[in-house]
Design a protein around this motif. Sequence first.
Motif, PDB file in Angstrom:
ATOM      1  N   GLY A 103      57.468  75.362  10.802  1.00 35.76           N
ATOM      2  CA  GLY A 103      57.464  74.661  12.074  1.00 35.76           C
ATOM      3  C   GLY A 103      58.008  73.251  12.022  1.00 35.76           C
ATOM      4  N   LEU A 104      58.335  72.770  10.813  1.00 38.08           N
ATOM      5  CA  LEU A 104      58.882  71.418  10.657  1.00 38.08           C
ATOM      6  C   LEU A 104      60.404  71.517  10.678  1.00 38.08           C
ATOM      7  N   LYS A 105      60.938  71.713  11.865  1.00 44.87           N
ATOM      8  CA  LYS A 105      62.359  72.014  12.016  1.00 44.87           C
ATOM      9  C   LYS A 105      63.241  70.776  12.016  1.00 44.87           C
ATOM     10  N   ASN A 106      62.650  69.600  11.804  1.00 45.66           N
ATOM     11  CA  ASN A 106      63.424  68.365  11.694  1.00 45.66           C
ATOM     12  C   ASN A 106      63.664  68.013  10.236  1.00 45.66           C
ATOM     13  N   THR A 107      63.933  69.037   9.410  1.00 46.02           N
ATOM     14  CA  THR A 107      64.097  68.863   7.966  1.00 46.02           C
ATOM     15  C   THR A 107      65.531  69.141   7.541  1.00 46.02           C
ATOM     16  N   VAL A 108      66.066  68.265   6.697  1.00 47.21           N
ATOM     17  CA  VAL A 108      67.393  68.441   6.107  1.00 47.21           C
ATOM     18  C   VAL A 108      67.311  68.172   4.617  1.00 47.21           C
ATOM     19  N   ALA A 109      68.353  68.540   3.884  1.00 44.93           N
ATOM     20  CA  ALA A 109      68.377  68.332   2.440  1.00 44.93           C
ATOM     21  C   ALA A 109      69.673  67.690   2.001  1.00 44.93           C
ATOM     22  N   VAL A 110      69.580  66.913   0.925  1.00 48.19           N
ATOM     23  CA  VAL A 110      70.764  66.273   0.356  1.00 48.19           C
ATOM     24  C   VAL A 110      71.535  67.220  -0.550  1.00 48.19           C
ATOM     25  N   MET A 111      70.951  68.384  -0.836  1.00 54.50           N
ATOM     26  CA  MET A 111      71.573  69.377  -1.725  1.00 54.50           C
ATOM     27  C   MET A 111      71.807  68.799  -3.112  1.00 54.50           C
ATOM     28  N   GLY A 112      70.784  68.164  -3.638  1.00 55.75           N
ATOM     29  CA  GLY A 112      70.869  67.537  -4.944  1.00 55.75           C
ATOM     30  C   GLY A 112      69.889  66.393  -5.001  1.00 55.75           C
ATOM     31  N   SER A 113      70.177  65.432  -5.853  1.00 54.93           N
ATOM     32  CA  SER A 113      69.253  64.300  -5.998  1.00 54.93           C
ATOM     33  C   SER A 113      69.879  62.969  -5.601  1.00 54.93           C
ATOM     34  N   GLU A 114      71.135  62.987  -5.164  1.00 58.61           N
ATOM     35  CA  GLU A 114      71.818  61.755  -4.774  1.00 58.61           C
ATOM     36  C   GLU A 114      72.175  61.801  -3.296  1.00 58.61           C
TER      37      GLU A 114
END
Length: 330
Positions: free
Chosen positions: A272-283
Amino acid sequence: MPIGGFKVDRGFIMTIMDKIHSEVSIIDYLETYYPDRMPLFSKASGGAFCNCIYHGETKASMRIYPDGHFKCFGCGKHGDLIDIVMQLEQTDFKQACMKVANNCGMPVSFSAGNNAYWESYKDEMYSLCVKYFQCLMNSQKGMSYLIDERNLSLQTINEFGIGLVPDNEYVRRSDIGGISGRISIPILDGYSNKPRCLGMAYRLIENNDKEPKYKNDRNQIGANDQTPQFAGVFIKNENLFGLYQAKSEIKKSGFAFLTEGYFDVMSMHQSGLKNTVAVMGSELSDKQAETLKNITDSVVIMMDNDNAGKRAVINILKKLEFIMIIVKRN
């Protein structure tokens, strides 16, 4: 088969489009070339009406506007002259443009810039997404991995367009090796309002010491062994995974969750936390930081509680100059 909100968009960017919209009267064109198939009624300065060509009717619910567009108040269909020609002639976007241009005495000129190449690349990536999605639906092993081991629902799998690369894909794809039998995760263009696949990540189902867990479609940088026209269409660290799905919710909630990886995002969305994105890594790259700043002024950082995660937080703190909350993950 539409998956994850994907759709095949118009694959050609044509310089002739501007001339069609600015110089061709949609009403004059319809009266000249389709007087029997689309007779117009109630013509006035505000446009005209006709029977909708997308659903059977006799009430003349489709309004034709002088600016070149139309809308049907019965079925909701809307578009422009090219859409009408595509429907009536049962042809594609490119051929419809050429037909209108030729009928109006306009020279057809496709743009020579990267846009046309980029769009064809995105269409090809979409085709692969559909192919891999269908392969996953027929794979007990792939579905078991995603549902039983990664705890993803069918809805989440569909929303993100997750797939499975066929075992014999190495025969067909020479652009990237070692992806056969891996889970495919499409990376969508989050900077656009249209869901287009820019590239994919490929995840091993069974980890081993001989291969990396993830492989990614290579960055299109126009190197010597790459087609120069594709330069820039996909640069992994300039995109945020899940941004297309999360963008509206980030604006609505006023903040974003920022995580490291693909499955982090999918699990958060599923919860339900649809305001989530990822950097696809650590930088976090400058481009990614700029994107976040353009859509929100608050970020909740959720990185792994290991050395790489701690370094990532320091990097993010340097690049984001607004409200942040740091959450350590065990």
